[in-house]
Design an enzyme around this catalytic site. Structure first.
Site, PDB file in Angstrom:
ATOM      1  N   ASN A 157     -11.219 -47.336  15.803  1.00 48.38           N
ATOM      2  CA  ASN A 157     -11.862 -47.896  16.451  1.00 48.38           C
ATOM      3  C   ASN A 157     -11.723 -48.773  17.886  1.00 48.38           C
ATOM      4  O   ASN A 157     -11.844 -49.655  17.678  1.00 48.38           O
ATOM      5  CB  ASN A 157     -13.431 -47.026  16.598  1.00 48.38           C
ATOM      6  CG  ASN A 157     -13.943 -46.853  18.064  1.00 48.38           C
ATOM      7  OD1 ASN A 157     -13.453 -46.237  19.118  1.00 48.38           O
ATOM      8  ND2 ASN A 157     -14.937 -46.643  17.873  1.00 48.38           N
TER       9      ASN A 157
ATOM     10  N   LYS B  47     -12.030 -48.939  21.026  1.00 48.87           N
ATOM     11  CA  LYS B  47     -12.656 -49.063  22.128  1.00 48.87           C
ATOM     12  C   LYS B  47     -11.684 -48.981  23.234  1.00 48.87           C
ATOM     13  O   LYS B  47     -10.377 -48.935  23.326  1.00 48.87           O
ATOM     14  CB  LYS B  47     -14.059 -49.668  21.975  1.00 48.87           C
ATOM     15  CG  LYS B  47     -14.311 -49.526  20.791  1.00 48.87           C
ATOM     16  CD  LYS B  47     -15.666 -50.669  20.125  1.00 48.87           C
ATOM     17  CE  LYS B  47     -16.408 -49.588  18.847  1.00 48.87           C
ATOM     18  NZ  LYS B  47     -17.714 -50.609  18.767  1.00 48.87           N
TER      19      LYS B  47
ATOM     20  N   HIS C  69     -20.310 -41.445  20.357  1.00 48.61           N
ATOM     21  CA  HIS C  69     -20.483 -42.676  19.194  1.00 48.61           C
ATOM     22  C   HIS C  69     -21.851 -43.737  19.741  1.00 48.61           C
ATOM     23  O   HIS C  69     -21.521 -43.089  21.632  1.00 48.61           O
ATOM     24  CB  HIS C  69     -19.438 -43.728  19.979  1.00 48.61           C
ATOM     25  CG  HIS C  69     -18.782 -44.842  19.488  1.00 48.61           C
ATOM     26  ND1 HIS C  69     -20.093 -45.642  19.870  1.00 48.61           N
ATOM     27  CD2 HIS C  69     -18.343 -45.059  18.259  1.00 48.61           C
ATOM     28  CE1 HIS C  69     -19.659 -47.037  19.018  1.00 48.61           C
ATOM     29  NE2 HIS C  69     -18.509 -46.248  18.016  1.00 48.61           N
TER      30      HIS C  69
ATOM     31  N   GLU D 107     -22.001 -45.738  21.594  1.00 48.32           N
ATOM     32  CA  GLU D 107     -21.838 -46.936  23.081  1.00 48.32           C
ATOM     33  C   GLU D 107     -21.682 -45.394  23.899  1.00 48.32           C
ATOM     34  O   GLU D 107     -22.162 -46.124  24.945  1.00 48.32           O
ATOM     35  CB  GLU D 107     -20.336 -47.440  22.630  1.00 48.32           C
ATOM     36  CG  GLU D 107     -20.865 -48.630  21.952  1.00 48.32           C
ATOM     37  CD  GLU D 107     -19.361 -49.269  21.254  1.00 48.32           C
ATOM     38  OE1 GLU D 107     -18.451 -48.935  20.938  1.00 48.32           O
ATOM     39  OE2 GLU D 107     -19.610 -49.711  20.939  1.00 48.32           O
TER      40      GLU D 107
ATOM     41  N   GLU E 210     -23.411 -44.865  12.100  1.00 46.83           N
ATOM     42  CA  GLU E 210     -22.658 -46.064  11.962  1.00 46.83           C
ATOM     43  C   GLU E 210     -24.313 -46.791  12.319  1.00 46.83           C
ATOM     44  O   GLU E 210     -24.794 -45.951  13.727  1.00 46.83           O
ATOM     45  CB  GLU E 210     -21.632 -45.921  13.302  1.00 46.83           C
ATOM     46  CG  GLU E 210     -21.039 -45.613  13.318  1.00 46.83           C
ATOM     47  CD  GLU E 210     -19.569 -45.592  14.075  1.00 46.83           C
ATOM     48  OE1 GLU E 210     -18.374 -46.975  13.929  1.00 46.83           O
ATOM     49  OE2 GLU E 210     -20.131 -45.747  15.618  1.00 46.83           O
TER      50      GLU E 210
ATOM     51  N   GLY F 279     -20.217 -53.967  15.861  1.00 51.73           N
ATOM     52  CA  GLY F 279     -19.921 -55.087  16.996  1.00 51.73           C
ATOM     53  C   GLY F 279     -20.818 -56.688  16.633  1.00 51.73           C
ATOM     54  O   GLY F 279     -20.560 -57.024  17.089  1.00 51.73           O
TER      55      GLY F 279
ATOM     56  N   SER G 292     -19.365 -53.001  11.621  1.00 50.52           N
ATOM     57  CA  SER G 292     -19.221 -54.385  10.759  1.00 50.52           C
ATOM     58  C   SER G 292     -18.416 -54.413  10.078  1.00 50.52           C
ATOM     59  O   SER G 292     -18.203 -55.039   8.799  1.00 50.52           O
ATOM     60  CB  SER G 292     -19.808 -55.450  10.865  1.00 50.52           C
ATOM     61  OG  SER G 292     -20.905 -55.741  12.729  1.00 50.52           O
TER      62      SER G 292
HETATM   63  P1  PGA Z   1     -17.079 -52.393  14.598  1.00 50.20           P
HETATM   64  O1  PGA Z   1     -17.269 -51.393  15.241  1.00 50.20           O
HETATM   65  O2  PGA Z   1     -16.347 -52.029  13.771  1.00 50.20           O
HETATM   66  O3  PGA Z   1     -16.367 -53.381  15.422  1.00 50.20           O
HETATM   67  O4  PGA Z   1     -18.375 -52.716  14.324  1.00 50.20           O
HETATM   68  C1  PGA Z   1     -17.377 -49.812  14.596  1.00 50.20           C
HETATM   69  C2  PGA Z   1     -17.516 -49.213  15.786  1.00 50.20           C
HETATM   70  O5  PGA Z   1     -18.281 -48.852  16.852  1.00 50.20           O
HETATM   71  O6  PGA Z   1     -17.205 -47.398  15.589  1.00 50.20           O
END
Ligand code: PGA
Length: 254
Positions: free
Chosen positions: A9, A11, A96, A98, A166, A172, A212
């Site tokens: 991803n 982003k 997601h 976010e 997630e 993140g 992460s």
């Molecule tokens: P990350 O993001 O691996 O940077 O924690 C995962 C995601 O939000 O899909």
């Protein structure tokens, strides 16, 4: 046996000029062609077309990171499933955290989007997960089940759809759920799928862990029976690191 699936991803990262170089390195280093590991890249809308061109013939699939649920219409700034498909994507991330957090997407909106994605021939990667407060107050299972149930109630099947668990507190942050914590939620997710669509469907569905995930913790996660892969943000931005993750998944699949 379910294939492992490792999904990137990106982003809101990378620009047009980065795409070719990234995939050149990634495809050289990952050895993913002909392996039993499924590989997917969720890239920003403007990069879908050139990413699809860059991975052509490699077996790697491309996803959008969002879509609108309507087929077309007066929705300034939005993108439809058909537009995403025309550009070369086969999958789309939906719900997601976010999107839920910064763009006020509710379980109901997420459900509409998943339904519309299936109806228009895009395979959804449905994201679910709890916040830190929710985990601390012991409601992880009820939150995640509700997120799933709102979507599943609108569908007759979830065939070839993908779920990504997630935990919001792990995205993140460098804090990942332990393999044991993640496995417990993944197993619960599979029982919710079974309740709606039957055992056979539940055994087929790929459930990814995200938050992460990186080259150091992936193996432990993938060794758990209900963790079928990863949705990888930060660690997917470097082609060498991400290729390493594909190789780790490949070794475990042999
Ligand atoms: P990350 O993001 O691996 O940077 O924690 C995962 C995601 O939000 O899909």
């Amino acid at each position: 046996m379910r294939n492992k699936l490792i999904a990137a991803n990106w982003k809101m990262n990378k620009r047009a000029g980065d795409v070719q170089g990234y995939f050149h390195s990634f495809l050289n280093e990952s050895n993913s062609k002909g392996s039993s590991v499924d590989v997917l890249f969720a890239v920003p809308f403007p990069l879908i077309e050139r990413s699809a061109a860059a991975v052509k013939g490699s077996g790697v699939a491309i996803a959008a990171q969002n879509m609108h649920f309507a087929k077309s219409g007066a929705y300034t700034g939005e993108v439809s499933a058909e537009m995403v498909k025309d550009a070369g994507a086969s999958h789309v991330i939906i719900g997601h955290s976010e999107r839920r957090q910064y763009f006020a997407e509710t379980d109901e909106v997420v459900a509409e989007k998943v339904k519309s994605a299936f109806a228009q021939g895009l395979l959804p990667v449905l994201c679910v997960g709890e916040t830190l407060e929710q985990r601390k107050s012991g409601v992880t299972n009820s939150i995640v089940s509700k997120q799933l149930e709102t979507v599943f109630a609108k569908l007759e099947s979830f065939d070839k759809g993908i779920i990504a668990y997630e935990p919001v507190w792990a995205i993140g942050t460098g804090l990942n759920a332990t393999a044991k914590e993640a496995e417990a939620v993944h197993a619960m997710i599979r029982t919710v799928v079974a309740k709606f669509f039957g055992d056979k469907a539940a055994q087929k569905i790929q459930i990814l862990y995200g938050g992460s995930a990186n080259a150091s913790n992936l193996e432990q996660l993938l060794r758990k029976p209900n963790i079928d892969g990863g949705l990888v943000g930060g660690a997917s931005l470097d082609p060498t690191t991400f290729a390493q993750m594909i190789r780790i998944a490949g070794q475990l699949s042999q």
